[in-house]
Design an enzyme around this catalytic site. Structure first.
Site, PDB file in Angstrom:
ATOM      1  N   GLU A 103       0.817  -1.228   0.000  1.00 21.61           N
ATOM      2  CA  GLU A 103       0.000   0.000   0.000  1.00 21.61           C
ATOM      3  C   GLU A 103       0.850   1.277   0.000  1.00 21.61           C
ATOM      4  O   GLU A 103       0.631   2.183  -0.800  1.00 21.61           O
ATOM      5  CB  GLU A 103      -0.913  -0.055   1.243  1.00 21.61           C
ATOM      6  CG  GLU A 103      -1.833   1.110   1.435  1.00 21.61           C
ATOM      7  CD  GLU A 103      -3.137   0.971   0.652  1.00 21.61           C
ATOM      8  OE1 GLU A 103      -3.486  -0.153   0.251  1.00 21.61           O
ATOM      9  OE2 GLU A 103      -3.779   2.017   0.431  1.00 21.61           O
ATOM     10  N   THR A 125       2.004  -8.053  -0.526  1.00 15.27           N
ATOM     11  CA  THR A 125       1.919  -8.043   0.930  1.00 15.27           C
ATOM     12  C   THR A 125       1.609  -9.449   1.427  1.00 15.27           C
ATOM     13  O   THR A 125       0.695 -10.095   0.890  1.00 15.27           O
ATOM     14  CB  THR A 125       0.850  -7.069   1.490  1.00 15.27           C
ATOM     15  OG1 THR A 125       0.496  -7.480   2.812  1.00 15.27           O
ATOM     16  CG2 THR A 125      -0.415  -7.037   0.662  1.00 15.27           C
ATOM     17  N   ASP A 127       0.264  -9.995   4.091  1.00 15.23           N
ATOM     18  CA  ASP A 127      -0.996  -9.871   4.841  1.00 15.23           C
ATOM     19  C   ASP A 127      -2.227 -10.114   3.964  1.00 15.23           C
ATOM     20  O   ASP A 127      -3.317 -10.328   4.479  1.00 15.23           O
ATOM     21  CB  ASP A 127      -1.107  -8.480   5.471  1.00 15.23           C
ATOM     22  CG  ASP A 127      -0.115  -8.275   6.605  1.00 15.23           C
ATOM     23  OD1 ASP A 127       0.644  -9.213   6.907  1.00 15.23           O
ATOM     24  OD2 ASP A 127      -0.085  -7.173   7.186  1.00 15.23           O
ATOM     25  N   GLY A 170      -0.276  -9.885  10.387  1.00 21.39           N
ATOM     26  CA  GLY A 170      -1.627  -9.442  10.036  1.00 21.39           C
ATOM     27  C   GLY A 170      -1.903  -8.151  10.767  1.00 21.39           C
ATOM     28  O   GLY A 170      -2.401  -8.151  11.888  1.00 21.39           O
ATOM     29  N   ARG A 265       1.687 -20.932  27.035  1.00 18.96           N
ATOM     30  CA  ARG A 265       2.908 -20.419  26.404  1.00 18.96           C
ATOM     31  C   ARG A 265       2.562 -19.659  25.125  1.00 18.96           C
ATOM     32  O   ARG A 265       1.649 -20.063  24.389  1.00 18.96           O
ATOM     33  CB  ARG A 265       3.845 -21.571  26.031  1.00 18.96           C
ATOM     34  CG  ARG A 265       4.403 -22.330  27.212  1.00 18.96           C
ATOM     35  CD  ARG A 265       5.523 -21.552  27.880  1.00 18.96           C
ATOM     36  NE  ARG A 265       6.256 -22.386  28.812  1.00 18.96           N
ATOM     37  CZ  ARG A 265       5.943 -22.529  30.097  1.00 18.96           C
ATOM     38  NH1 ARG A 265       4.894 -21.893  30.601  1.00 18.96           N
ATOM     39  NH2 ARG A 265       6.677 -23.309  30.878  1.00 18.96           N
ATOM     40  N   HIS A 271       9.070 -12.632  11.595  1.00 20.91           N
ATOM     41  CA  HIS A 271       9.583 -12.564  10.230  1.00 20.91           C
ATOM     42  C   HIS A 271       9.891 -13.918   9.599  1.00 20.91           C
ATOM     43  O   HIS A 271      10.165 -13.974   8.395  1.00 20.91           O
ATOM     44  CB  HIS A 271      10.813 -11.655  10.186  1.00 20.91           C
ATOM     45  CG  HIS A 271      10.452 -10.215  10.432  1.00 20.91           C
ATOM     46  ND1 HIS A 271      10.285  -9.726  11.696  1.00 20.91           N
ATOM     47  CD2 HIS A 271      10.177  -9.213   9.570  1.00 20.91           C
ATOM     48  CE1 HIS A 271       9.941  -8.441  11.611  1.00 20.91           C
ATOM     49  NE2 HIS A 271       9.866  -8.107  10.341  1.00 20.91           N
ATOM     50  N   GLN A 273       7.783 -15.871   8.894  1.00 15.54           N
ATOM     51  CA  GLN A 273       6.694 -16.008   7.903  1.00 15.54           C
ATOM     52  C   GLN A 273       7.020 -15.329   6.575  1.00 15.54           C
ATOM     53  O   GLN A 273       6.387 -15.584   5.564  1.00 15.54           O
ATOM     54  CB  GLN A 273       5.408 -15.370   8.445  1.00 15.54           C
ATOM     55  CG  GLN A 273       4.861 -16.069   9.666  1.00 15.54           C
ATOM     56  CD  GLN A 273       3.946 -15.159  10.461  1.00 15.54           C
ATOM     57  OE1 GLN A 273       2.744 -15.176  10.259  1.00 15.54           O
ATOM     58  NE2 GLN A 273       4.483 -14.370  11.357  1.00 15.54           N
TER      59      GLN A 273
END
Ligand code: F6P
Length: 341
Positions: A103, A125, A127, A170, A265, A271, A273
């Site tokens: 974006e 992205t 996301d 996200g 836990r 990162h 991901q």
């Protein structure tokens, strides 16, 4: 034509496949010449480029990261702006720019395009929150990585009879949490689009525990529980002045443990991901987007970005594409929530 390519903003798996698709089609079909701007808009503002001959893109579709480097530089800051950039492009003989980014990158590309620069965009992205395209490359890989990690958390959780919380990326939209959570059969999925109270989360955890299961909760970094006003942020601001997110799982874990008595836990995937090799789906999507971006340049579709619509690649204007968040629809969340607890 001589075309400059840049990758800007947070990286994600598939960037190199876009570069390869664009350069390979551009050279073999149209006989174009390519250069790469280093580190996103920084390379444009500072005229820092490398040549991108066919040999430079050999075998890179499966490589993570970006061979061009990236940054969150704003091309209007630090002595940038359309006049300076245009002067650089004229001097370097560059006719057009392909900007690969999210974006923020595409918003900057729109401003420069409105000022007369010849730019086309490729959306990016992990996301998956850009409304104008059905999927962004990198998302599929992130979901695979998160799912595998959550599967692993499940087995150690089951061994120790613990509640495990996995935090995934996200910022504004919970697509990674929704997909990875559903794939890994989580007992609760918490996303930015849905404000949920701690009591409800506790109820889901207790429900799973009462059946002898180790409760497994997937939370997106941008999730805001009912008792909070905004997403948890303790790491200051990023280069675009946005709060750096991360850590909501650590906030939830003691609350859940205190209310359920179940040892809990938290694991923040962060990162991981965004790193490593892209999935086959992302390689194909990214390659097709790169090839389509070259067609946009040849057709002079300045101020547009390529986008996936169903199974076809289309293009949409920046004006139409920007500012519209693709949030997880209510019905998709309700569908997933039927299986919580
Ligand atoms: O916008 C994609 C994203 O991965 C967000 O999910 C996350 O908040 C942000 O980037 C992290 O950015 P950085 O790499 O600058 O820490």
């Amino acid at each position: 034509m001589k075309i400059g390519i840049l990758t800007s903003g947070g990286d994600c798996p598939g960037l190199n496949a876009v570069i390869r698709g664009a350069v390979l089609k551009g050279i073999t079909v149209y006989g174009h010449e390519f250069v790469g701007f280093l580190d996103g808009w920084r390379g444009v503002v500072e005229a820092d480029i490398i040549d991108l001959p066919r040999t430079a893109i050999r075998g890179i579709a499966k490589q993570g990261g970006t061979i061009l480097g990236t940054s969150r530089t704003n091309p209007f800051d630090n002595g940038g702006g359309p006049e300076v950039i245009k002067a650089h492009l004229d001097r370097l003989g560059i006719d057009a720019i392909i900007a690969i980014g999210g974006e923020g990158t595409l918003a900057a590309a729109k401003r420069l395009s409105d000022a007369g620069l010849k730019i086309v965009g490729v959306p990016k992205t992990v996301d998956n929150d850009l409304d104008a395209t059905d999927y962004t490359f990198g998302f599929d890989t992130a979901v695979q990585i998160a799912t595998e990690a959550i599967d692993r958390l499940r087995t150690t959780g089951e061994s120790h009879h613990r509640c495990m919380i996995a935090e995934v990326m996200g910022r504004h939209a919970g697509w990674i949490a929704l997909h990875a959570g559903m794939a890994a059969c989580a007992h609760a999925i918490l996303i930015p689009e849905q404000k949920i109270g701690i009591e409800q989360i506790v109820q889901w955890a207790k429900g799973a525990h009462s059946r002898g299961r180790a409760p497994l909760i997937v939370v997106a970094e941008g999730f805001v529980p009912e008792h909070m006003e905004s997403p948890h942020s303790e790491r200051g601001l990023d280069a675009f002045g946005r709060p750096r997110l991360g850590g909501i799982a650590d906030q939830l874990a003691p609350e859940i443990e205190a209310r359920t008595g179940i040892e809990t836990r938290a694991t923040i995937l962060g990162h991981i991901q965004r790193g490593g090799v892209p999935s086959a789906f992302d390689r194909v999507l990214a390659t097709r987007l790169g090839m389509a971006a070259i067609d946009s340049v040849v057709d002079g579709c300045w101020g547009t970005m390529v986008a996936l619509k169903g199974t076809e690649i289309d293009h949409v204007s920046f004006a139409e594409a920007l500012g519209k968040l693709k949030a997880v629809p209510q019905r998709r969340y309700e569908e997933a929530a039927l299986l919580f607890g």
